[in-house]
Design a protein around this motif. Structure first.
Motif, mmCIF file in Angstrom:
data_model
loop_
_atom_site.group_PDB
_atom_site.id
_atom_site.type_symbol
_atom_site.label_atom_id
_atom_site.label_comp_id
_atom_site.label_asym_id
_atom_site.label_seq_id
_atom_site.Cartn_x
_atom_site.Cartn_y
_atom_site.Cartn_z
ATOM 1 N N VAL A 216 42.465 35.241 49.940
ATOM 2 C CA VAL A 216 43.263 36.228 48.915
ATOM 3 C C VAL A 216 43.347 37.466 49.029
ATOM 4 O O VAL A 216 42.099 37.830 49.656
ATOM 5 N N ASN A 219 41.789 42.866 46.443
ATOM 6 C CA ASN A 219 42.443 44.638 45.589
ATOM 7 C C ASN A 219 42.517 45.928 46.425
ATOM 8 O O ASN A 219 41.148 46.058 46.741
ATOM 9 N N ALA A 329 34.306 30.811 38.518
ATOM 10 C CA ALA A 329 34.744 32.021 38.624
ATOM 11 C C ALA A 329 36.009 32.293 38.262
ATOM 12 O O ALA A 329 36.445 33.402 37.527
ATOM 13 N N ALA A 333 35.710 35.554 35.329
ATOM 14 C CA ALA A 333 37.102 36.675 36.140
ATOM 15 C C ALA A 333 37.550 37.581 35.158
ATOM 16 O O ALA A 333 38.306 38.165 34.337
ATOM 17 N N GLN A 342 36.179 46.419 36.215
ATOM 18 C CA GLN A 342 37.317 47.068 37.352
ATOM 19 C C GLN A 342 36.407 46.843 38.761
ATOM 20 O O GLN A 342 37.334 47.012 39.537
ATOM 21 N N LYS B 3 36.215 34.906 45.450
ATOM 22 C CA LYS B 3 38.266 34.786 45.718
ATOM 23 C C LYS B 3 39.108 34.798 44.434
ATOM 24 O O LYS B 3 40.043 35.000 43.922
ATOM 25 N N ILE B 5 37.915 35.827 41.287
ATOM 26 C CA ILE B 5 38.014 36.857 40.635
ATOM 27 C C ILE B 5 38.461 38.384 41.758
ATOM 28 O O ILE B 5 39.092 38.640 40.853
ATOM 29 N N GLU B 6 38.613 37.819 42.944
ATOM 30 C CA GLU B 6 39.552 39.153 43.825
ATOM 31 C C GLU B 6 41.115 38.686 43.002
ATOM 32 O O GLU B 6 41.938 39.653 42.491
ATOM 33 N N ARG B 7 41.360 36.649 42.625
ATOM 34 C CA ARG B 7 42.532 36.907 42.632
ATOM 35 C C ARG B 7 43.165 37.727 40.896
ATOM 36 O O ARG B 7 43.907 38.086 41.329
ATOM 37 N N ILE B 10 40.513 41.939 40.408
ATOM 38 C CA ILE B 10 39.200 42.810 40.385
ATOM 39 C C ILE B 10 38.436 42.797 42.168
ATOM 40 O O ILE B 10 38.655 42.498 41.995
#
Lengths: 349, 77
Positions: A216, A219, A329, A333, A342, B3, B5-7, B10
């Motif tokens: 991924v 960000n 997760a 999330a 954030q 991953k 969470i990134e996805r 954030i």
């Protein structure tokens, strides 16, 4: 000549030539002989095996009633007294793949006969059933039928005849089973040989392939930390004392969400680790060593971070499958996004 | 986990001791920590020293979150 191997073929409503998505709710039914792709299988199995019956079930019906549908399909399969069951191939169709996997796993368990199905590696049915059954790797769509059928048929015959199989040779997805064998060279010699090939830019084949992980993109960075809401997440199993949610020490079946309101630091009296697989003494003595609540509280007070998110999330990473970790997760999330968090610090042991 | 969470959008920093696993798993911002059983502490230090150590590591994690990255970066200083 010995009698032909009796095969039952499992198909969904589409390949079973009943109809499309509008028929996906159909209950299981059976037909004598082969149907749809069964014809190519019949050709590939030649004179060694015969498709004596085909069981067809709607994908949606199966997906929504997995337990009942599996039983119903199994009852229909049993009628034909098969020696072997072939399902699909399902390519990358999720519901169909799960159904093929469930049917094969049930047949293997209850009837103790060989089973073969075919799927694209990312079909969710693969992760659900690869350990239990032989799944031949196929293309992502039915365009790959022509390649899939002979591979599946060949493997099916091998299994039916009790011949040894090999994922690399027979094209099925590895089942996580290691086989012992005597190599000609000892490990150190093989490793050096591999290293020499690698250094020489030549091809080499690892003896211990690592599982595939996807990627991924990162960000964007946080612009103003003093206004950001930061949350803690851990796979190190830090839970309130007594482990109220009973998170398992290994292969965790869940995660926990815990309130940090009014807590300035974790202590041996307030929290502990539920994690197995590492020495828990240090984490139990001072859980901040895994989940830095004390420091985060200070940083919040000093205005370095805008807000220390009220809840933290914890699970145990020990032996937990990638698929499960991913699922937990994703749920975590989702909540973090809704809470307008954030940035996340995720600690692992 | 990192991953997912990134996805979700954030930025996430992974604080862990076994960096190769973190790299294999696909974390993008990685801060190496002290030891597997006590990633953010060290029982041989005094409580005050230990907290300072923990603070430095967390500050490094916050710095990582404030750093634009392309691909995987290990923040080891």
């Amino acid at each position: 000549m010995t009698r032909k191997i009796r095969v039952v073929h499992y198909l969904n409503q589409f390949f079973g030539q009943i109809g499309g998505e509008d028929k996906a709710g159909m209950h299981p039914m059976d037909k004598a002989g082969h149907v749809g792709p069964g014809m190519s299988f019949a050709a590939a199995l030649k004179d060694q095996a015969e498709i004596v019956g085909t069981v067809i079930c709607g994908d949606t019906y199966f997906g929504e009633n997995m337990e009942t549908a599996t039983k119903e399909v199994l009852d229909l399969i049993v009628k034909y007294e098969p020696d072997l069951v072939i399902a699909g191939p399902a390519f990358n169709a999720g519901r169909y793949g799960s159904a093929c996997g469930a049917v094969c796993a049930a047949v293997a368990e209850k009837l103790q006969i060989p089973v073969v199905t075919g799927m694209y590696p990312e079909n969710p049915g693969v992760d659900m059933f690869r350990k239990h059954i032989h799944i031949v790797e196929t293309e992502g769509s039915a365009a790959g039928m022509r390649q899939a059928v002979p591979k599946m048929a060949k493997l099916a015959l091998k299994l039916a005849k009790g011949e040894p199989t090999d994922s690399a040779v027979d094209g099925y997805l590895t089942r996580g089973i290691r086989k012992n064998y005597f190599a000609k060279e000892r490990g150190s010699a093989r490793a050096v040989e591999m290293l020499v090939r690698k250094l020489g830019g030549q091809k080499f084949v690892t003896e211990y392939p690592m599982p595939q992980f996807d990627r991924v993109d990162p960000n964007p960075a946080i612009r103003d930390m003093s206004k950001a809401r930061i949350a803690l997440v851990t796979s190190g199993g830090i839970v309130p004392k007594g482990n109220p949610d009973h998170i398992e020490s290994s292969s965790a079946s869940k995660y926990g969400k815990y309130d940090l309101e009014g807590i300035d630091a974790l202590t041996a009296a307030s929290h502990q680790t539920a994690h197995g697989g590492y020495d828990p003494v240090y984490a139990n003595e001072n859980p901040d060593r895994v989940l830095p609540v004390d420091v985060m509280r200070d940083l919040e007070r000093e205005g370095v971070i805008g807000k220390f998110h009220r809840y933290y999330y914890a699970t145990v990473g020990n032996g937990t499958s990638v698929a499960n970790a991913k699922k937990y997760a994703a749920a975590i999330a989702k909540e973090l996004v809704e809470a307008e968090v954030q940035g996340v610090i995720l600690t692992s042991t | 986990m990192v991953k997912e969470i990134e996805r979700a959008g954030i930025p996430v920093v992974h604080m862990c001791t076994v960096v190769p696993i973190s790299l294999t798993v696909g974390a993008n911002r990685i801060v190496p920590t002290v030891a597997i059983p006590h990633p953010l502490g060290n029982p041989v230090l005094t409580p005050d020293e230990e907290k300072q150590l923990r603070r430095r590591l967390v500050e490094r994690a916050l710095a990582a979150l404030q750093t634009e990255v392309e691909g995987q970066v290990v923040f080891d200083k």
